[in-house]
Design an enzyme around this catalytic site. Structure first.
Site, mmCIF file in Angstrom:
data_model
loop_
_atom_site.group_PDB
_atom_site.id
_atom_site.type_symbol
_atom_site.label_atom_id
_atom_site.label_comp_id
_atom_site.label_asym_id
_atom_site.label_seq_id
_atom_site.Cartn_x
_atom_site.Cartn_y
_atom_site.Cartn_z
ATOM 1 N N GLY A 116 8.540 11.897 7.983
ATOM 2 C CA GLY A 116 7.507 12.463 7.124
ATOM 3 C C GLY A 116 6.398 13.055 7.959
ATOM 4 O O GLY A 116 5.633 12.340 8.599
ATOM 5 N N VAL A 117 6.352 14.393 7.962
ATOM 6 C CA VAL A 117 5.322 15.064 8.766
ATOM 7 C C VAL A 117 4.377 15.836 7.842
ATOM 8 O O VAL A 117 4.127 17.018 8.012
ATOM 9 C CB VAL A 117 5.945 15.961 9.869
ATOM 10 C CG1 VAL A 117 6.497 15.098 10.976
ATOM 11 C CG2 VAL A 117 7.042 16.870 9.310
ATOM 12 N N GLY A 118 3.883 15.118 6.837
ATOM 13 C CA GLY A 118 2.899 15.689 5.902
ATOM 14 C C GLY A 118 1.510 15.544 6.509
ATOM 15 O O GLY A 118 1.315 15.771 7.706
ATOM 16 N N HIS A 119 0.556 15.125 5.688
ATOM 17 C CA HIS A 119 -0.825 15.044 6.165
ATOM 18 C C HIS A 119 -0.975 14.142 7.384
ATOM 19 O O HIS A 119 -1.435 14.565 8.435
ATOM 20 C CB HIS A 119 -1.729 14.540 5.033
ATOM 21 C CG HIS A 119 -1.982 15.568 3.992
ATOM 22 N ND1 HIS A 119 -1.181 15.725 2.890
ATOM 23 C CD2 HIS A 119 -2.943 16.509 3.904
ATOM 24 C CE1 HIS A 119 -1.638 16.721 2.160
ATOM 25 N NE2 HIS A 119 -2.700 17.220 2.753
ATOM 26 N N VAL A 120 -0.582 12.874 7.234
ATOM 27 C CA VAL A 120 -0.782 11.923 8.336
ATOM 28 C C VAL A 120 0.215 12.199 9.462
ATOM 29 O O VAL A 120 -0.145 12.216 10.644
ATOM 30 C CB VAL A 120 -0.623 10.462 7.844
ATOM 31 C CG1 VAL A 120 -0.836 9.498 9.004
ATOM 32 C CG2 VAL A 120 -1.592 10.155 6.719
ATOM 33 N N LYS A 169 -8.821 -2.238 -7.876
ATOM 34 C CA LYS A 169 -7.957 -1.093 -8.174
ATOM 35 C C LYS A 169 -8.115 -0.778 -9.661
ATOM 36 O O LYS A 169 -8.466 -1.662 -10.450
ATOM 37 C CB LYS A 169 -6.479 -1.462 -7.895
ATOM 38 C CG LYS A 169 -5.602 -0.289 -7.600
ATOM 39 C CD LYS A 169 -5.664 0.106 -6.133
ATOM 40 C CE LYS A 169 -4.782 1.311 -5.849
ATOM 41 N NZ LYS A 169 -4.758 1.624 -4.418
ATOM 42 N N TYR A 186 1.675 14.832 10.481
ATOM 43 C CA TYR A 186 1.352 15.998 11.312
ATOM 44 C C TYR A 186 0.339 15.613 12.405
ATOM 45 O O TYR A 186 0.548 15.889 13.589
ATOM 46 C CB TYR A 186 0.777 17.135 10.448
ATOM 47 C CG TYR A 186 0.189 18.249 11.279
ATOM 48 C CD1 TYR A 186 1.007 19.229 11.838
ATOM 49 C CD2 TYR A 186 -1.180 18.298 11.536
ATOM 50 C CE1 TYR A 186 0.467 20.236 12.640
ATOM 51 C CE2 TYR A 186 -1.727 19.293 12.331
ATOM 52 C CZ TYR A 186 -0.900 20.261 12.881
ATOM 53 O OH TYR A 186 -1.428 21.242 13.677
HETATM 54 P P1 NAD Z 1 2.067 13.521 2.400
HETATM 55 O O1 NAD Z 1 2.617 13.643 1.021
HETATM 56 O O2 NAD Z 1 1.132 14.557 2.894
HETATM 57 O O3 NAD Z 1 3.269 13.436 3.466
HETATM 58 C C1 NAD Z 1 4.456 12.771 3.199
HETATM 59 C C2 NAD Z 1 5.576 13.595 3.805
HETATM 60 O O4 NAD Z 1 6.794 12.879 3.644
HETATM 61 C C3 NAD Z 1 5.761 14.947 3.129
HETATM 62 O O5 NAD Z 1 5.802 15.974 4.093
HETATM 63 C C4 NAD Z 1 7.080 14.802 2.392
HETATM 64 O O6 NAD Z 1 7.809 16.016 2.286
HETATM 65 C C5 NAD Z 1 7.793 13.799 3.262
HETATM 66 N N1 NAD Z 1 8.889 13.082 2.601
HETATM 67 C C6 NAD Z 1 9.018 12.761 1.295
HETATM 68 N N2 NAD Z 1 10.188 12.134 1.079
HETATM 69 C C7 NAD Z 1 10.813 12.056 2.292
HETATM 70 C C8 NAD Z 1 12.044 11.516 2.726
HETATM 71 N N3 NAD Z 1 12.899 10.958 1.880
HETATM 72 N N4 NAD Z 1 12.347 11.590 4.048
HETATM 73 C C9 NAD Z 1 11.500 12.173 4.918
HETATM 74 N N5 NAD Z 1 10.316 12.716 4.537
HETATM 75 C C10 NAD Z 1 9.977 12.665 3.254
HETATM 76 O O7 NAD Z 1 1.407 12.059 2.459
HETATM 77 P P2 NAD Z 1 0.411 11.503 3.567
HETATM 78 O O8 NAD Z 1 -0.969 11.580 3.045
HETATM 79 O O9 NAD Z 1 0.737 12.085 4.880
HETATM 80 O O10 NAD Z 1 0.803 9.964 3.547
HETATM 81 C C11 NAD Z 1 2.007 9.522 4.153
HETATM 82 C C12 NAD Z 1 2.167 8.023 3.917
HETATM 83 O O11 NAD Z 1 1.043 7.325 4.470
HETATM 84 C C13 NAD Z 1 2.211 7.606 2.455
HETATM 85 O O12 NAD Z 1 3.040 6.473 2.323
HETATM 86 C C14 NAD Z 1 0.769 7.205 2.153
HETATM 87 O O13 NAD Z 1 0.685 6.287 1.087
HETATM 88 C C15 NAD Z 1 0.386 6.560 3.477
HETATM 89 N N6 NAD Z 1 -1.044 6.567 3.750
HETATM 90 C C16 NAD Z 1 -1.733 7.740 3.805
HETATM 91 C C17 NAD Z 1 -3.086 7.730 4.087
HETATM 92 C C18 NAD Z 1 -3.861 9.019 4.202
HETATM 93 O O14 NAD Z 1 -4.975 9.000 4.745
HETATM 94 N N7 NAD Z 1 -3.333 10.142 3.744
HETATM 95 C C19 NAD Z 1 -3.764 6.508 4.281
HETATM 96 C C20 NAD Z 1 -3.028 5.317 4.244
HETATM 97 C C21 NAD Z 1 -1.676 5.360 3.962
#
Ligand code: NAD
Length: 368
Positions: free
Chosen positions: A181-185, A81, A187
């Protein structure tokens, strides 16, 4: 910054590199935890650390986590890291990241960097101007692009494993799943769950993201804190870390916790035991969310999306191995996951007992 060696010794880190460039104002630390299985891979975080000790502690902790994550995902990678000191909104520049890239290049492949909290794909494209040892590049530049579909597929495979184990079912049809949390993952996970016939319950602070899954996947919206004590079969944390803690665990009514968020346990040992004592099956976060790492690891070997997806699906089998070990050794799934990762590191290390004649730079045979 005294006691660096003592800190490295505590969790057996191999190498720590302090990078300083007064011209570009780069101040960074690269930590390599373990390269038994392969080169250390891990993202580069940009953060305004209160002091150097805090940064060192963070980079040591995060790099060790990457060793376990790579080992359990059956990747031939070690754990590393990097942290760059600075404000990710105001202190970024091409020259800063190119300077960082030159330090990474100097390690000649012992460490491979990627984006992380506070850095973006664009920053990594600057890094790539100086070194090939960077991954997670945009698709336009021949990289793997957004990892979240692969992470979501791996998480979905993990949910299937949990359902098989805990409920004895091969399908998620009719099960109530709460996605936080319905962001990237989140969704893409909702998309898989909807197609599988699960009943979706979602929460998010972002209204637009919520509307999308309500419209596309007929999800029901829950209040932010209502997700913990809702009547669910599965709670899938996909937003923040530390949502499994003293306050939330007693509230849970579900029988499975399985989601993509990093660092879900407030305190690893305490809260994994608390979940276990409530007879809830917990999918260790770094095992179930390894799809993102699998995606960037594939990029190193020449990206093949089909291969990345199929490796992510194997998270089902990985979780089954973890659950079997947890049962047979009567430990939490969190402890079992660490043991599975450590076992792989030890097994691969033993391979090196087999002598391989190699030519060194002087043309003489050398043991490696
Ligand atoms: P993202 O930022 O796209 O989505 C996170 C979502 O959570 C957002 O829509 C945000 O508005 C919502 N959120 C924030 N605070 C909140 C709360 N208090 N209550 C409910 N929702 C809330 O992130 P992501 O890329 O979808 O990643 C989600 C999680 O998965 C993170 O913890 C990330 O570290 C982990 N992760 C992601 C990946 C990846 O490929 N993107 C890989 C491994 C781990």
């Amino acid at each position: 910054m005294s006691n660096v060696f003592e800190s490295m010794n505590q969790k057996d880190h191999e190498q720590v590199v302090f990078c300083h460039d007064s011209d570009t104002k780069l101040k960074a630390i690269i930590a390599i935890h373990d390269t038994t299985i392969g080169p250390a891979l891990g993202g580069c975080r940009m953060w305004e650390y209160a002091n150097e000790k805090e940064a060192l502690t963070d980079v040591l902790r995060l790099s060790r986590g990457m060793s376990y994550k790579a080992a359990i995902a059956n990747l031939n990678l070690g754990g590393g890291k990097a942290v760059i000191f600075g404000n990710s909104k105001t202190d970024k520049s091409e020259i800063l990241f190119r300077s960082f890239g030159r330090f990474v290049d100097g390690l000649d492949g012992r460490y491979i960097t990627a984006e992380d909290v506070g850095t973006t794909v664009k920053d990594m494209e600057w890094v790539r101007m100086e070194t090939e040892y960077v991954t997670g590049i945009s698709r336009a530049l021949g990289g793997s692009g957004d990892p979240s579909p692969v992470t979501a597929l791996g998480t979905y495979a993990g949910l299937q494993a949990c359902v098989k184990r805990k409920l004895g079912k091969d399908s998620l049809r009719g099960l109530k799943v709460g996605v936080q949390g319905v962001g990237h993952v989140g969704y893409y996970l909702c998309q898989h769950l909807y197609r599988a016939g699960a009943k979706l319950f979602v929460t998010d602070i972002d209204e637009i993201s919520l509307k999308r899954v309500v419209n596309e996947f007929r999800a029901n919206v829950l209040g932010l804190d209502d997700i913990y004590d809702a009547d669910l079969d599965i709670y899938a944390p996909c937003a923040l870390g530390a949502t499994l803690n003293d306050v939330t665990i007693p509230k849970l009514k579900c029988s499975i916790v399985a989601g993509a968020a990093n660092n879900q346990l407030g305190k690893e040992s305490r809260h994994s035991t608390m979940i276990e004592n409530r007879d809830i099956l917990y999918a260790p976060d770094y095992a179930i969310n390894a799809g993102g790492l699998i995606n960037v690891a594939n990029e190193i070997e020449g990206y093949n999306r089909e291969r990345a997806f199929s490796q992510a699906e194997s998270i089902y089998d990985t979780l089954m191995v973890i659950f079997d070990l947890a049962d047979s050794e009567k430990v939490s799934t969190h402890t079992a996951a660490s043991k599975v990762a450590e076992r792989r590191m030890a097994d691969v290390a033993k391979l090196k007992n087999i002598y391989l004649p190699r030519k060194n730079v002087m043309g003489k045979r050398d043991n490696n």
